[in-house]
Write a protein that holds these residues in place. Structure first.
Motif, PDB file in Angstrom:
ATOM      1  N   LEU A 190      24.328  -1.310  39.652  1.00  0.00           N
ATOM      2  CA  LEU A 190      24.626  -2.264  40.719  1.00  0.00           C
ATOM      3  C   LEU A 190      23.374  -2.950  41.268  1.00  0.00           C
ATOM      4  CD1 LEU A 190      27.395  -0.312  42.688  1.00  0.00           C
ATOM      5  CD2 LEU A 190      27.684  -2.185  41.046  1.00  0.00           C
ATOM      6  N   LEU A 191      22.314  -2.196  41.556  1.00  0.00           N
ATOM      7  CA  LEU A 191      21.120  -2.816  42.143  1.00  0.00           C
ATOM      8  C   LEU A 191      20.448  -3.805  41.198  1.00  0.00           C
ATOM      9  CD1 LEU A 191      19.402   0.007  44.228  1.00  0.00           C
ATOM     10  CD2 LEU A 191      21.089  -1.673  44.932  1.00  0.00           C
ATOM     11  N   ARG A 241      29.442  -8.903  46.860  1.00  0.00           N
ATOM     12  CA  ARG A 241      30.281  -7.719  46.694  1.00  0.00           C
ATOM     13  C   ARG A 241      29.509  -6.579  46.034  1.00  0.00           C
ATOM     14  NH1 ARG A 241      35.670 -10.915  44.505  1.00  0.00           N
ATOM     15  NH2 ARG A 241      36.476 -11.532  46.557  1.00  0.00           N
ATOM     16  N   THR A 242      28.751  -6.925  45.003  1.00  0.00           N
ATOM     17  CA  THR A 242      27.950  -5.910  44.300  1.00  0.00           C
ATOM     18  C   THR A 242      26.940  -5.273  45.238  1.00  0.00           C
ATOM     19  OG1 THR A 242      28.184  -7.097  42.194  1.00  0.00           O
ATOM     20  CG2 THR A 242      26.370  -5.534  42.370  1.00  0.00           C
ATOM     21  N   ALA A 243      26.271  -6.112  46.026  1.00  0.00           N
ATOM     22  CA  ALA A 243      25.254  -5.610  46.946  1.00  0.00           C
ATOM     23  C   ALA A 243      25.858  -4.691  48.008  1.00  0.00           C
ATOM     24  CB  ALA A 243      24.527  -6.774  47.605  1.00  0.00           C
ATOM     25  N   MET A 244      26.971  -5.126  48.600  1.00  0.00           N
ATOM     26  CA  MET A 244      27.574  -4.329  49.670  1.00  0.00           C
ATOM     27  C   MET A 244      28.154  -3.018  49.144  1.00  0.00           C
ATOM     28  SD  MET A 244      29.252  -7.313  52.079  1.00  0.00           S
ATOM     29  CE  MET A 244      30.030  -6.131  53.175  1.00  0.00           C
ATOM     30  N   LEU A 245      28.728  -3.052  47.937  1.00  0.00           N
ATOM     31  CA  LEU A 245      29.236  -1.820  47.343  1.00  0.00           C
ATOM     32  C   LEU A 245      28.089  -0.849  47.068  1.00  0.00           C
ATOM     33  CD1 LEU A 245      31.476  -0.103  46.114  1.00  0.00           C
ATOM     34  CD2 LEU A 245      31.144  -1.350  43.947  1.00  0.00           C
ATOM     35  N   ALA A 246      26.989  -1.385  46.541  1.00  0.00           N
ATOM     36  CA  ALA A 246      25.823  -0.539  46.264  1.00  0.00           C
ATOM     37  C   ALA A 246      25.296   0.098  47.543  1.00  0.00           C
ATOM     38  CB  ALA A 246      24.723  -1.360  45.595  1.00  0.00           C
ATOM     39  N   LEU A 279      11.911  -1.857  47.847  1.00  0.00           N
ATOM     40  CA  LEU A 279      12.015  -2.890  48.875  1.00  0.00           C
ATOM     41  C   LEU A 279      13.445  -3.070  49.378  1.00  0.00           C
ATOM     42  CD1 LEU A 279       9.572  -5.617  47.457  1.00  0.00           C
ATOM     43  CD2 LEU A 279       9.204  -4.052  49.374  1.00  0.00           C
ATOM     44  N   SER A 280      14.334  -2.170  48.969  1.00  0.00           N
ATOM     45  CA  SER A 280      15.728  -2.204  49.428  1.00  0.00           C
ATOM     46  C   SER A 280      16.441  -3.478  48.980  1.00  0.00           C
ATOM     47  CB  SER A 280      15.785  -2.078  50.958  1.00  0.00           C
ATOM     48  OG  SER A 280      17.061  -1.698  51.395  1.00  0.00           O
ATOM     49  N   LEU A 281      16.055  -3.990  47.809  1.00  0.00           N
ATOM     50  CA  LEU A 281      16.674  -5.201  47.288  1.00  0.00           C
ATOM     51  C   LEU A 281      17.982  -4.864  46.581  1.00  0.00           C
ATOM     52  CD1 LEU A 281      13.463  -6.854  45.803  1.00  0.00           C
ATOM     53  CD2 LEU A 281      14.493  -7.247  48.040  1.00  0.00           C
ATOM     54  N   GLY A 282      18.919  -5.790  46.638  1.00  0.00           N
ATOM     55  CA  GLY A 282      20.187  -5.596  45.947  1.00  0.00           C
ATOM     56  C   GLY A 282      21.193  -4.756  46.696  1.00  0.00           C
ATOM     57  N   THR A 283      20.902  -4.362  47.943  1.00  0.00           N
ATOM     58  CA  THR A 283      21.832  -3.541  48.722  1.00  0.00           C
ATOM     59  C   THR A 283      22.560  -4.341  49.795  1.00  0.00           C
ATOM     60  OG1 THR A 283      20.167  -2.941  50.373  1.00  0.00           O
ATOM     61  CG2 THR A 283      20.331  -1.534  48.425  1.00  0.00           C
TER      62      THR A 283
END
Length: 479
Positions: free
Chosen positions: A415-416, A105-110, A242-246
């Protein structure tokens, strides 16, 4: 718990798959090589010591970036669903609380929030392509003239909405066509074109008198400029670049076919991403030094400082147009990766067709993007302050920020890194070691190294970045 063969087959039927390893590497690299590499990396390096920052950044890519990227790819390939459902499934299979779904959820919201302002900035870039091609900057000498042009653009809400809308239509059109006909076909055009344009800019930079100065600035470490702030910025940049956490990397991992080393693919993506960032830095700083401009110009480096250089140089119009097209390609490659997890979620959970799902998600992002548009004009005077009362102490999380500043702060600073921290903790300390080893399919020595770093180094490093970003160190009097 052992996942049944029938359940694995069911998961495989939910998605298309990348047609080849090359297609995946191109797509994942496109996701990682966003505006952060071409726009943010050069000015952050310029503000933090040049060569010494680059050295720290590369070290952090290997210590933080690659281990967490491997983790996200591993989770994605095992779950075979969008990040939210992937984390729910894996948590249950590993006999842990389904509340770990909050990683997804955190990743998608970010990702959704980032795309909402990414699209607006991409609109600026599109506007600059036409302005540069039309010779608007030709003959200008005074930096205040360039500032006036940029200010005139961002204070016009109708113009910004138009460019924001065009960019979102492009993004939705690509994602709506699916994996092979949409994402793959797009990145197979975008990434080679991006590399070709970057190579042209680099070759031009090599002919300028600022080329050697640019190389020295990028690759000559100055230990005197090493400080704790530079280290923290390097760790944060390595994680975010690196687009991590998204949710994007985890989503792309869900389209990976079985077989093949996740470690090898993660290293390939990280190396490509880092190489592009470094080459872009050399090209940009060569142009900056050749024209006697300031390398520490900050975020205005792209929209104010570099146009000054383009106006002065031979073939400046052509070089400027190529540069802004390069920026647009990086933004588009990232945008399709950020939209994909939400489209997949609608397809998998709400029985939506892919075209309809892409349109719905695109519309939501477009509406959120209006907040960023208005932050520079109609809502510019509306500032948000968010105090947090901690007993006798009042801690201000953010103060006097516009809607855009708040969204940027929440995604980049909260978030990330929070998502990355939770991912490292869940995988390194709660998932069974054998589950990780079975999915990664790497040698025992490499696995042991990855496992040690993920358990012991990555959580601490990302945690420090998170605490620094939200200002906790300043609050307790450390920095």
């Amino acid at each position: 718990m052992i996942v049944s063969t029938s359940r694995k087959s069911e998961r495989l039927s939910l998605h298309g798959l990348w047609s080849s390893r090359t297609a995946f590497v191109l797509a994942a690299t496109g996701s990682a090589v966003g505006l952060g590499n071409i726009w943010r990396f050069p000015y952050v390096a310029g503000e933090n010591g040049g060569g010494i920052f680059v050295l720290l950044y590369v070290a952090c890519i290997f210590l933080i970036g690659i281990p967490i990227m491997m983790t996200e790819l591993m989770l994605g390939r095992r779950g075979r669903r969008n990040p939210l459902d992937t984390m729910r499934l894996i948590a249950v299979e590993e006999r842990h609380s389904p509340h770990w779904v909050w990683i997804g959820r955190t990743a998608m919201l970010a990702g959704l929030l980032i795309l909402s302002y990414y699209s607006v900035i991409a609109g600026w870039i599109m506007a600059y392509i036409f302005r540069t091609a039309g010779g608007v900057f030709h003959g200008m000498q005074d930096a205040t003239e360039f500032e006036a042009i940029f200010s005139a653009l961002i204070v016009d809400p109708e113009r910004l909405i138009a460019w924001h809308s065009i960019f979102m239509v492009l993004t939705v059109a690509i994602v709506a066509h699916g994996i092979e006909r949409g994402l793959e076909r797009a990145v197979k055009i975008i990434m080679p074109a991006l590399c070709f344009i970057l190579l042209l800019l680099l070759l031009y930079a090599a002919t300028t008198p600022g080329f050697i100065a640019g190389l020295k600035f990028m690759f000559s470490p100055d230990i005197s400029k090493l400080n704790s702030t530079s280290v923290l910025f390097a760790m944060g940049m390595a994680f975010f670049s690196l687009s991590l956490g998204t949710g994007a990397i985890m989503m792309y991992g869900s389209y990976l076919p079985k077989g093949g080393s996740i470690g090898g693919m993660a290293v390939a993506v990280a190396l490509a991403d880092t190489l592009i960032a470094l080459l872009a830095g050399v090209a940009i700083f060569s142009i900056v030094f050749a024209n006697g401009l300031e390398p520490t110009a900050g975020p205005g480096l792209v929209f104010i400082t570099l146009p000054v250089a383009f106006a002065k140089m031979p073939m400046g119009t052509l070089i400027g147009v190529l540069f802004f097209i390069l920026l647009l390609f990086t933004a588009l490659a990232s945008a399709i990766a950020l939209l994909e997890p939400w489209v997949a979620w609608l397809v998998e959970n709400k029985n939506q067709g892919r075209i309809q799902a892409a349109c719905i998600c695109g519309l939501v992002v477009w509406i959120l993007g209006l907040g960023t548009v208005f932050s520079f004009n109609l809502w510019a005077d509306y500032k948000w302050t968010f105090p947090v009362d901690l007993g006798r102490v009042r801690y201000v999380l953010f103060e006097d920020k516009t809607f855009f500043n708040v969204v940027d702060f929440l995604t980049s600073n909260i978030l990330l890194p929070l998502g990355g921290l939770l991912t490292a903790l869940f995988t390194g300390h709660l998932m069974r070691r054998q589950s990780c080893q079975d999915e990664l399919q790497i040698g025992s020595k490499t696995f042991n190294l990855w496992y040690f770093v993920l358990r012991n180094i990555s959580p601490i490093a990302v945690g420090i970045v998170f605490l620094h970003a939200v200002g906790v160190f300043k609050w307790v009097g450390i920095g």
